[in-house]
Design a protein around this motif. Structure first.
Motif, PDB file in Angstrom:
ATOM      1  N   PRO A  48       0.706  -1.514   0.309  1.00  0.00           N
ATOM      2  CA  PRO A  48      -0.113   0.041   0.050  1.00  0.00           C
ATOM      3  C   PRO A  48       0.854   1.106  -0.020  1.00  0.00           C
ATOM      4  N   SER A  49       2.120   1.378   0.340  1.00  0.00           N
ATOM      5  CA  SER A  49       2.837   2.448   0.429  1.00  0.00           C
ATOM      6  C   SER A  49       2.887   2.910  -0.562  1.00  0.00           C
ATOM      7  N   MET A  52       0.525   5.105  -1.753  1.00  0.00           N
ATOM      8  CA  MET A  52       0.358   5.705  -1.349  1.00  0.00           C
ATOM      9  C   MET A  52       1.394   7.339  -2.146  1.00  0.00           C
ATOM     10  N   ALA A  56       0.980  10.549  -3.741  1.00  0.00           N
ATOM     11  CA  ALA A  56       2.153  11.628  -2.878  1.00  0.00           C
ATOM     12  C   ALA A  56       2.673  12.194  -4.185  1.00  0.00           C
ATOM     13  N   LEU A  91      -8.847   3.094   3.164  1.00  0.00           N
ATOM     14  CA  LEU A  91      -8.174   4.949   3.413  1.00  0.00           C
ATOM     15  C   LEU A  91      -8.175   5.663   2.916  1.00  0.00           C
ATOM     16  N   TYR A 132      -5.724  14.935  -9.310  1.00  0.00           N
ATOM     17  CA  TYR A 132      -5.350  14.572  -7.759  1.00  0.00           C
ATOM     18  C   TYR A 132      -4.715  15.432  -7.458  1.00  0.00           C
ATOM     19  N   PRO A 135      -6.037  17.726  -1.047  1.00  0.00           N
ATOM     20  CA  PRO A 135      -7.148  18.676  -0.321  1.00  0.00           C
ATOM     21  C   PRO A 135      -6.403  19.989   0.368  1.00  0.00           C
ATOM     22  N   GLN A 136      -5.639  19.651   1.068  1.00  0.00           N
ATOM     23  CA  GLN A 136      -4.380  20.361   1.526  1.00  0.00           C
ATOM     24  C   GLN A 136      -3.661  21.682   0.345  1.00  0.00           C
TER      25      GLN A 136
ATOM     26  N   ASP B 272       4.634   5.276   5.059  1.00  0.00           N
ATOM     27  CA  ASP B 272       3.404   6.328   5.608  1.00  0.00           C
ATOM     28  C   ASP B 272       2.915   5.624   6.600  1.00  0.00           C
ATOM     29  N   GLY B 274      -0.461   4.673   7.739  1.00  0.00           N
ATOM     30  CA  GLY B 274      -2.069   4.188   7.612  1.00  0.00           C
ATOM     31  C   GLY B 274      -1.272   2.892   6.445  1.00  0.00           C
ATOM     32  N   ALA B 275      -0.618   3.034   5.037  1.00  0.00           N
ATOM     33  CA  ALA B 275      -0.066   1.461   4.853  1.00  0.00           C
ATOM     34  C   ALA B 275       0.543   0.919   5.338  1.00  0.00           C
ATOM     35  N   MET B 312      -1.111  12.832  11.868  1.00  0.00           N
ATOM     36  CA  MET B 312      -1.907  12.873  10.653  1.00  0.00           C
ATOM     37  C   MET B 312      -1.480  14.518   9.871  1.00  0.00           C
ATOM     38  N   CYS B 316       1.738  12.053   7.308  1.00  0.00           N
ATOM     39  CA  CYS B 316       1.017  10.821   6.265  1.00  0.00           C
ATOM     40  C   CYS B 316       1.639  11.963   5.012  1.00  0.00           C
ATOM     41  N   ALA B 317       1.783  10.727   4.004  1.00  0.00           N
ATOM     42  CA  ALA B 317       2.052  11.089   3.344  1.00  0.00           C
ATOM     43  C   ALA B 317       1.301  11.928   2.376  1.00  0.00           C
ATOM     44  N   LEU B 318       0.432  11.499   1.776  1.00  0.00           N
ATOM     45  CA  LEU B 318      -1.001  12.344   1.033  1.00  0.00           C
ATOM     46  C   LEU B 318      -1.580  13.931   2.359  1.00  0.00           C
ATOM     47  N   PRO B 319      -1.250  14.804   2.275  1.00  0.00           N
ATOM     48  CA  PRO B 319      -1.372  16.022   2.811  1.00  0.00           C
ATOM     49  C   PRO B 319      -2.540  16.190   2.989  1.00  0.00           C
ATOM     50  N   VAL B 320      -3.623  16.450   3.752  1.00  0.00           N
ATOM     51  CA  VAL B 320      -4.641  16.556   4.022  1.00  0.00           C
ATOM     52  C   VAL B 320      -5.256  17.775   5.082  1.00  0.00           C
ATOM     53  N   GLY B 321      -5.849  18.573   4.777  1.00  0.00           N
ATOM     54  CA  GLY B 321      -6.669  19.816   5.237  1.00  0.00           C
ATOM     55  C   GLY B 321      -5.936  21.136   4.529  1.00  0.00           C
TER      56      GLY B 321
END
Lengths: 144, 333
Positions: A48-49, A52, A56, A91, A132, A135-136, B272, B274-275, B312, B316-321
């Protein structure tokens, strides 16, 4: 014309899906050129990394191609991928990655036409989703 | 020799890290010949003006995440004065639990962490996202944990405040630290910048439970199961994050039957957290049937909030916020 061209990373297993991709090319089937293929020995090694990291680092979609269940060259590698896929999808959804951007497909070595179809479908689906962007980094501040 | 100056501050956090510093207890007293407490609002009631009378802080222990404009200013001001900046605790190191606020941007788009405006009396404005200290200023060292265990805190204080000078030099913490850092402590020189005062491997390496074949058919939340003593929690169906988490705690929680919650952040080799956990958990599913696997996967609720409980904001590899907003910082201090 400025059309959005998605970037899709495809992890294809050496024994089935990669051969299918090859066959699709040899058979001169029309495929959209938005896919960057990474050949892996087995879909079971795609952690999964990796998925991800692809997102990223700017991928708009990720495709994992493996042998049909029961056909795995390593007996059960594709089952391992299957086990991961649902939880990984949940996730990713919670992190703001839409469902259509991640796909797991079983494509046997003889299924060149199917490979071309999957790729074309996925490109069009992601084209409609747009690029894609985590969100940030989405432009406007969501706050207040 | 001039005495060194110590500052301790908590931004957005619960001050448990400061209590943890106090918990070092009788051992903190040998430090006093070498250092004065120049700024510690929680314990000595220092005011921001007190900082103006100090030329330089030698060690600043900064706890808490950066959530408000006041936090940001505090971080910048302390950094300006400080020679060695030490991020203490999960909040300051990787955003901690306050960092989960950033998820709001995904869950209901447009209605995010939310800066509050026009509230009376004026509170420090919140920034649109929560950040770890290292996302605001340069951080020299990190002590993770929620709160950090006192042996790790103590080794950090010793290594950074009185290298080679302290009479009560200890080795019990050093044995759990990465080799380079423990060597620096015992030989009395500063560890390489960016070092983390914790282990390098995953919590499993120091967990005392026996790990056998990991297979389960149903996941349990911690309250729903009385785990067998001595057997790996993950293979009993409890979502234990030890496998993705940095060690250093000695497996305290898992030894007591509580699953690891990941307060030390990701282990060195993990990309990461989570992954990594998705990979670890799903490999234990005892099924090869797609429908069954999907049903098992759906048993897990709040994946992002669980797997990135402390990390978070920064890991987290996918920056959220929502995007960082420069206008956030108000004039508060």
């Amino acid at each position: 014309m400025n059309r959005f061209e998605p970037r899709i990373i495809a992890f294809l297993c050496n024994w089935c899906s990669y051969v299918a991709a090859d066959a699709a090319g040899v058979a001169r089937l029309t495929q959209l050129p938005n896919v960057r293929v990474i050949r892996v020995n087995c879909s079971g090694m795609v952690d999964p990394s990796y998925v991800m990291k692809a997102f990223a680092d700017g991928a708009d979609g990720v495709l994992i191609g493996g042998c049909h269940p029961g056909d795995c060259h390593y007996i059960s590698g594709n089952i391992k991928t299957l086990r991961r896929s649902f939880l990984l999808k949940s996730l990713l959804r919670e992190l703001g990655v839409e469902d259509g951007r991640f796909r797991l497909e079983w494509i046997a070595a003889s299924e060149g036409p199917r490979y071309a179809k999957v790729v074309n479908e996925m490109v069009e689906e992601i084209r409609s989703l747009g690029p894609y962007v985590p969100p940030q980094r989405r432009s406007a501040k969501g706050a207040a | 020799m001039a005495k060194k100056k110590l500052a301790v501050f908590t931004a957005t956090g619960c001050s448990a890290c400061e209590n943890s510093v106090l918990d070092v207890h009788f051992q903190i007293s040998p430090v006093t010949p070498w250092a004065d407490i120049a700024f510690w609002p929680y314990v000595t009631g220092s005011q921001w003006q007190d900082l103006d009378h100090v030329d330089r802080i030698d060690l600043c222990m900064f706890a808490g995440a950066v959530r408000t404009a006041a936090d940001r200013k505090a971080a910048l001001k302390l950094r300006e004065k400080t020679r060695i900046m030490l991020a203490v605790g999960a909040c300051s190191a990787f955003g901690g639990m306050p960092g989960l606020v950033n998820l709001a941007a995904v869950r209901d788009e447009g209605n995010s962490a939310g800066a509050d405006e026009g509230i009376d009396p004026a509170l420090p404005g919140t920034e649109s996202r929560v950040s770890a200290l290292s996302q605001i200023v340069d951080v020299d060292y990190v002590v993770p944990g929620c709160p950090p265990p006192k042996n790790l805190l103590w080794s950090a204080i010793q290594a950074l405040l009185c290298p080679g000078e302290c009479t009560s030099r200890i080795s019990y913490a050093a044995s759990r630290l990465p080799e380079r850092i423990s060597q620096c402590i015992t030989s009395g020189i500063l560890p390489p910048k960016g070092g983390t005062f914790a282990g390098e491997k995953a919590v499993c390496a120091s967990c005392s439970r026996v790990k056998e074949e990991k297979k389960f058919r149903s996941a349990f939340r911690p309250y729903a199961i009385d785990p067998d003593p001595g057997r790996c929690l993950l293979e009993q169906g409890v979502l234990c994050q030890g496998i993705a988490t940095r060690e250093g705690c000695g497996g305290l929680c898992t030894a007591a039957g509580a699953p690891c919650r990941g307060c030390f952040g990701k282990a060195e080799a993990v990309y990461d957290p989570g992954a990594k956990m998705v990979s670890a958990v799903t490999s234990t599913f005892d099924s090869a049937n797609a429908d069954e696997i999907e049903a098992m996967s759906n048993e897990f609720v709040d994946l992002a909030g669980t797997l990135y409980r402390y990390t978070m904001a920064a890991q987290c590899a996918l920056p959220v916020g929502p995007a960082k907003d420069e206008n956030d910082a108000g004039d508060v201090l």
